[in-house]
Enzyme design. Structure first.
Site, PDB file in Angstrom:
ATOM      1  N   LEU A 217     -14.517   5.152  -5.222  1.00 50.40           N
ATOM      2  CA  LEU A 217     -13.131   4.809  -4.907  1.00 50.40           C
ATOM      3  C   LEU A 217     -12.633   3.619  -5.725  1.00 50.40           C
ATOM      4  CD1 LEU A 217     -10.769   5.415  -2.861  1.00 50.40           C
ATOM      5  CD2 LEU A 217     -11.561   3.369  -1.699  1.00 50.40           C
TER       6      LEU A 217
ATOM      7  N   HIS B 216      -7.807  11.172  -2.152  1.00 52.04           N
ATOM      8  CA  HIS B 216      -7.324   9.862  -2.600  1.00 52.04           C
ATOM      9  C   HIS B 216      -6.951   9.968  -4.075  1.00 52.04           C
ATOM     10  CE1 HIS B 216      -7.218   5.596  -3.516  1.00 52.04           C
ATOM     11  NE2 HIS B 216      -7.355   5.316  -2.226  1.00 52.04           N
TER      12      HIS B 216
ATOM     13  N   HIS C 125     -11.553  12.032   0.425  1.00 51.95           N
ATOM     14  CA  HIS C 125     -11.684  10.656   0.902  1.00 51.95           C
ATOM     15  C   HIS C 125     -11.750  10.521   2.418  1.00 51.95           C
ATOM     16  CE1 HIS C 125     -11.254   6.351   0.825  1.00 51.95           C
ATOM     17  NE2 HIS C 125     -10.076   6.367   1.414  1.00 51.95           N
TER      18      HIS C 125
ATOM     19  N   GLU D 181      -6.451   1.731  -3.390  1.00 48.32           N
ATOM     20  CA  GLU D 181      -4.997   1.785  -3.533  1.00 48.32           C
ATOM     21  C   GLU D 181      -4.441   0.370  -3.755  1.00 48.32           C
ATOM     22  OE1 GLU D 181      -2.987   4.923  -1.287  1.00 48.32           O
ATOM     23  OE2 GLU D 181      -2.153   3.273  -0.129  1.00 48.32           O
TER      24      GLU D 181
ATOM     25  N   GLN E 108      -7.942  14.461   3.338  1.00 47.41           N
ATOM     26  CA  GLN E 108      -7.237  13.571   2.409  1.00 47.41           C
ATOM     27  C   GLN E 108      -7.922  13.465   1.052  1.00 47.41           C
ATOM     28  OE1 GLN E 108      -6.561   9.081   3.122  1.00 47.41           O
ATOM     29  NE2 GLN E 108      -4.536  10.013   2.980  1.00 47.41           N
TER      30      GLN E 108
ATOM     31  N   ARG F 283      -2.881  10.481   6.161  1.00 46.39           N
ATOM     32  CA  ARG F 283      -3.061   9.097   6.609  1.00 46.39           C
ATOM     33  C   ARG F 283      -2.516   8.124   5.579  1.00 46.39           C
ATOM     34  NH1 ARG F 283      -6.934   4.938   5.648  1.00 46.39           N
ATOM     35  NH2 ARG F 283      -8.295   6.253   4.376  1.00 46.39           N
TER      36      ARG F 283
ATOM     37  N   PHE G 251       0.862  -1.179   0.000  1.00 44.23           N
ATOM     38  CA  PHE G 251       0.000   0.000   0.000  1.00 44.23           C
ATOM     39  C   PHE G 251       0.896   1.225   0.000  1.00 44.23           C
ATOM     40  CE2 PHE G 251      -4.657   0.561   1.321  1.00 44.23           C
ATOM     41  CZ  PHE G 251      -5.118  -0.414   0.465  1.00 44.23           C
TER      42      PHE G 251
ATOM     43  N   ARG H  76      -0.407   9.207  -0.221  1.00 43.72           N
ATOM     44  CA  ARG H  76      -1.552   9.670  -1.019  1.00 43.72           C
ATOM     45  C   ARG H  76      -1.474  11.146  -1.372  1.00 43.72           C
ATOM     46  NH1 ARG H  76      -6.436   6.240   1.880  1.00 43.72           N
ATOM     47  NH2 ARG H  76      -5.810   4.295   0.887  1.00 43.72           N
TER      48      ARG H  76
HETATM   49  C1  FAD Z   1     -14.889   3.929  -0.083  1.00 44.35           C
HETATM   50  C2  FAD Z   1     -13.953   3.864   1.095  1.00 44.35           C
HETATM   51  C3  FAD Z   1     -12.980   2.879   1.154  1.00 44.35           C
HETATM   52  C4  FAD Z   1     -12.102   2.820   2.231  1.00 44.35           C
HETATM   53  N1  FAD Z   1     -11.157   1.834   2.252  1.00 44.35           N
HETATM   54  C5  FAD Z   1     -10.326   1.741   3.319  1.00 44.35           C
HETATM   55  C6  FAD Z   1      -9.363   0.696   3.406  1.00 44.35           C
HETATM   56  O1  FAD Z   1      -9.286  -0.187   2.562  1.00 44.35           O
HETATM   57  N2  FAD Z   1      -8.541   0.684   4.476  1.00 44.35           N
HETATM   58  C7  FAD Z   1      -8.603   1.613   5.470  1.00 44.35           C
HETATM   59  O2  FAD Z   1      -7.840   1.540   6.422  1.00 44.35           O
HETATM   60  N3  FAD Z   1      -9.533   2.602   5.419  1.00 44.35           N
HETATM   61  C8  FAD Z   1     -10.389   2.682   4.379  1.00 44.35           C
HETATM   62  N4  FAD Z   1     -11.318   3.687   4.351  1.00 44.35           N
HETATM   63  C9  FAD Z   1     -11.504   4.528   5.542  1.00 44.35           C
HETATM   64  C10 FAD Z   1     -12.239   3.734   6.622  1.00 44.35           C
HETATM   65  O3  FAD Z   1     -13.136   2.842   6.021  1.00 44.35           O
HETATM   66  C11 FAD Z   1     -13.016   4.635   7.581  1.00 44.35           C
HETATM   67  O4  FAD Z   1     -12.197   5.647   8.087  1.00 44.35           O
HETATM   68  C12 FAD Z   1     -13.565   3.840   8.764  1.00 44.35           C
HETATM   69  O5  FAD Z   1     -14.228   2.682   8.335  1.00 44.35           O
HETATM   70  C13 FAD Z   1     -14.484   4.704   9.593  1.00 44.35           C
HETATM   71  O6  FAD Z   1     -15.082   3.912  10.576  1.00 44.35           O
HETATM   72  P1  FAD Z   1     -15.934   4.573  11.741  1.00 44.35           P
HETATM   73  O7  FAD Z   1     -16.469   3.456  12.551  1.00 44.35           O
HETATM   74  O8  FAD Z   1     -15.139   5.619  12.403  1.00 44.35           O
HETATM   75  O9  FAD Z   1     -17.127   5.336  10.983  1.00 44.35           O
HETATM   76  P2  FAD Z   1     -18.279   4.823   9.991  1.00 44.35           P
HETATM   77  O10 FAD Z   1     -18.067   3.465   9.503  1.00 44.35           O
HETATM   78  O11 FAD Z   1     -18.442   5.915   8.999  1.00 44.35           O
HETATM   79  O12 FAD Z   1     -19.558   4.778  10.929  1.00 44.35           O
HETATM   80  C14 FAD Z   1     -20.165   5.943  11.439  1.00 44.35           C
HETATM   81  C15 FAD Z   1     -21.397   5.534  12.230  1.00 44.35           C
HETATM   82  O13 FAD Z   1     -21.929   6.670  12.899  1.00 44.35           O
HETATM   83  C16 FAD Z   1     -23.332   6.711  12.750  1.00 44.35           C
HETATM   84  N5  FAD Z   1     -23.766   8.103  12.863  1.00 44.35           N
HETATM   85  C17 FAD Z   1     -23.203   9.206  12.297  1.00 44.35           C
HETATM   86  N6  FAD Z   1     -23.886  10.306  12.654  1.00 44.35           N
HETATM   87  C18 FAD Z   1     -24.903   9.897  13.460  1.00 44.35           C
HETATM   88  C19 FAD Z   1     -25.962  10.567  14.143  1.00 44.35           C
HETATM   89  N7  FAD Z   1     -26.137  11.877  14.062  1.00 44.35           N
HETATM   90  N8  FAD Z   1     -26.814   9.809  14.872  1.00 44.35           N
HETATM   91  C20 FAD Z   1     -26.671   8.476  14.952  1.00 44.35           C
HETATM   92  N9  FAD Z   1     -25.691   7.793  14.321  1.00 44.35           N
HETATM   93  C21 FAD Z   1     -24.814   8.503  13.597  1.00 44.35           C
HETATM   94  C22 FAD Z   1     -23.567   6.096  11.377  1.00 44.35           C
HETATM   95  O14 FAD Z   1     -24.881   5.612  11.271  1.00 44.35           O
HETATM   96  C23 FAD Z   1     -22.532   4.965  11.387  1.00 44.35           C
HETATM   97  O15 FAD Z   1     -23.057   3.843  12.044  1.00 44.35           O
HETATM   98  C24 FAD Z   1     -12.207   3.763   3.281  1.00 44.35           C
HETATM   99  C25 FAD Z   1     -13.189   4.733   3.230  1.00 44.35           C
HETATM  100  C26 FAD Z   1     -14.032   4.807   2.149  1.00 44.35           C
HETATM  101  C27 FAD Z   1     -15.046   5.936   2.105  1.00 44.35           C
END
Ligand code: FAD
Length: 555
Positions: free
Chosen positions: A237, A227, A335, A240, A225, A370, A112, A271
């Site tokens: 997306l 991407h 991203h 990578e 960030q 990141r 990566f 990135r």
């Molecule tokens: C397309 C894509 C691909 C990616 N690929 C990778 C990868 O391969 N490797 C890597 O390391 N990272 C990757 N990332 C980044 C990584 O996936 C995210 O940073 C990470 O999954 C975020 O997890 P989280 O639990 O913090 O938030 P999220 O998974 O975004 O969850 C947020 C939660 O908060 C809840 N929520 C938000 N606001 C409210 C509210 N007001 N009331 C109630 N609930 C709320 C939502 O319902 C959800 O359940 C990627 C990101 C994207 C967009």
């Protein structure tokens, strides 16, 4: 009145991992505005970093992460991530994660960006999907209360302690207060502040905005960030992992242009560097219809379909390009949020009772940029740690009493949004804010452009007082959700803008043509944005440096 010992807002990987780390004796509630498996984590593609290979080491992972962060990451927090990562991968395996394997049956790892060793574990190119479903199973095994499709509107603070949330049950439209001894925000990133993004529509940064509104600082918001590979015109997306598997980037002259920008790491530089290189190629007229080309053809059909099946489908479906036969047109796209709610390494914010973890938090591991694969690892390592720390706090704390007035005031705020018979729809203003952010706070920034952007944001702000909701009903009123999300977007857009204008240097993802160099004398520090009536107020905090001394960043 509903109450829990501990409330976790967000059921992506960070929130679910935190919930699963709490002891069974604790009464835990988890709230999500969408069904948990629709959280953005499910879209993660390429993988999760951990030094599990015998020839790799956590120290090397740490060095790569510090360098990737352009020395702005806090090294105590990074050390925890890199030391704990291999064990956490084993824990995921024990829970049932089906990681892709190498021919010897060991966990396979791919290259990566910015990594000195192929360190990214993966489940084909659907890693997030596999992990979200795995943790959702674990969540169901536990007798936790999950409030699905409940939208948290604000945090309740009494006597300087966070003691619950106000939350809208989207199905009925009822507003409730839910009390708790501690609240963990795991609400994800804000990618949708920008007009095009790889993020789901739900990624509007609500948790960051809620914390900001009650006086908790947002750290390093200027670092957004981009991407390097998002599919032409769609923002979808292209992982990578595609370059990790050996994909090349070409310009319109057929040159592998990364030779000029990162002669050693080439397409697998960090990135920020690859995105800026693409931007420069496109701006200097060497793009192909506003894109550069990602070429996977030399990998062959079998490898593309085995390792990158989703990329194959996405490219075919949304760009009409079969990557086995032709290169994929890509551009840099918004991203990830490096910045977020300031926390320490236990997820504690400066407000007692309030914790934050995952993309909404800034611990800070990612600093100014990141590395791919580190966000997923952060949700797992820190999800576990913060769930444990918040549970301990809840066990030794009593419930802070709360006054009904809080709920009444929040109800009035929401009812006021229904009061206009005409005005602007939230969606329209959101598009405008997204356009301003893309135009004025993009890959390359200057004082003039940012000042002009701030003026536009200031002009948009008063229009939020005249929002018009077309849907006046209570049941699943997404018009109302759009309006509430717009307030988050506006607050965070201002915090990003003011933080970016203040940082007069180029570091990681924050690149200024008027201050093109990194300036460690003046700017080796974190930016903290506090909300005030007059707009974001800034202060600064030193960076923690422990093992990896400052150095120039070259790939
Ligand atoms: C397309 C894509 C691909 C990616 N690929 C990778 C990868 O391969 N490797 C890597 O390391 N990272 C990757 N990332 C980044 C990584 O996936 C995210 O940073 C990470 O999954 C975020 O997890 P989280 O639990 O913090 O938030 P999220 O998974 O975004 O969850 C947020 C939660 O908060 C809840 N929520 C938000 N606001 C409210 C509210 N007001 N009331 C109630 N609930 C709320 C939502 O319902 C959800 O359940 C990627 C990101 C994207 C967009």
């Amino acid at each position: 009145m509903i109450s829990h010992d501990l409330l976790i807002v967000g059921a992506g990987l960070a929130g679910m991992r935190a919930a699963v780390a709490t002891p069974p004796s604790l009464n835990v509630g988890v709230i999500s505005k969408v069904h948990p498996v629709r959280s953005h984590s499910v879209a993660a593609e390429g993988g999760i970093n951990a030094a599990v290979h015998p020839e790799d080491s956590w120290e090397s992972h740490m060095y790569d992460t510090v360098k990737g962060s352009d020395w702005l990451g806090d090294q105590d927090a990074i050390e925890i991530l890199c030391r704990d990562a291999p064990n956490d991968i084993m824990d995921l395996e024990r829970m049932g994660a089906l990681f892709s394997r190498d021919p010897n049956g060991n966990i396979a790892q791919r290259n990566f960006g910015g990594l000195g060793f192929p360190r990214t574990c993966y489940v084909a190119d659907r890693t997030g999907h596999a992990l979200v479903h795995l943790l959702y199973e674990q969540l169901l095994k536990r007798s936790l209360t999950v409030y699905e499709e409940w939208y948290v509107t604000s945090l309740i603070v009494e006597g300087g302690v966070c003691c619950g949330v106000t939350v809208l049950d989207l199905l009925t439209g009822e507003l409730h207060a839910i009390l708790a001894k501690a609240v963990v925000l795991a609400t994800g990133g804000y990618g949708r502040i920008y007009s095009t993004s790889t993020n789901g529509l739900i990624n509007t940064g609500d948790g960051m905005a809620m914390a900001y509104r009650i006086g908790v600082p947002l750290q390093d918001m200027e670092f957004v960030q981009f991407h390097p590979t998002t599919l032409k015109e769609t923002g979808i997306l292209i992982t990578e992992g595609a370059r990790g598997e050996g994909g090349y980037l070409f310009n319109s002259r057929g040159e592998r242009f990364m030779e000029k920008y990162a002669p050693k790491a080439m397409e697998l530089a960090s990135r920020d560097i690859v995105s800026r290189a693409e931007y420069q190629e496109i701006m200097e007229g060497r793009g192909v219809e506003g894109c550069v080309m990602l070429d996977l053809r030399h990998l062959g059909a079998a490898r593309i379909k085995e390792r990158l099946p989703q990329i194959y489908d996405l490219s075919l479906t949304y760009a009409g390009v079969d990557p086995v036969e032709a290169p994929i047109p890509v551009t840099p796209g918004v991203h990830y949020s490096m910045g977020g709610i300031m926390t320490n390494a236990h997820g504690e914010t400066p407000l007692p009772g309030l914790y934050a973890v995952g993309e909404c938090a800034s611990v800070s591991i990612h600093g100014a940029n990141r590395l791919g694969g580190n966000a997923l690892m952060e949700t797992i390592v820190y999800g576990r740690r913060v769930g444990t720390a918040a549970a301990e706090f809840a066990q030794k704390t009593g419930q802070t009493p709360f006054s009904e007035g809080v709920l009444t005031r929040e109800r009035e705020r929401i009812l006021a949004l229904f009061s206009h018979d005409e005005g602007e729809r939230a969606e329209k203003i959101r598009e405008e804010v997204g356009g301003v952010m893309a135009e004025h706070f993009g890959i390359i920034r200057t004082r003039d452009r940012m000042e002009a952007g701030i003026k536009k944001l200031l002009a948009i702000r008063p229009r939020l007082a005249r929002l018009y909701l077309h849907d006046k009903g209570k049941v699943f009123n997404l018009d109302l959700v759009d309006a509430l999300q717009l307030f988050s977007i506006m607050d965070l857009a201002e915090a990003i803008a003011v933080s970016a204008l203040s940082r007069e240097e180029s570091r990681g993802a924050h690149a200024r043509s008027d201050f093109p160099s990194r300036d460690d004398t003046a700017w080796l520090k974190h930016t903290l944005a506090y909300r005030s009536e007059a707009g974001p107020r800034l202060s600064f905090r030193p960076v923690t440096i422990t093992r990896v001394p400052l150095a120039e960043r070259k790939y």
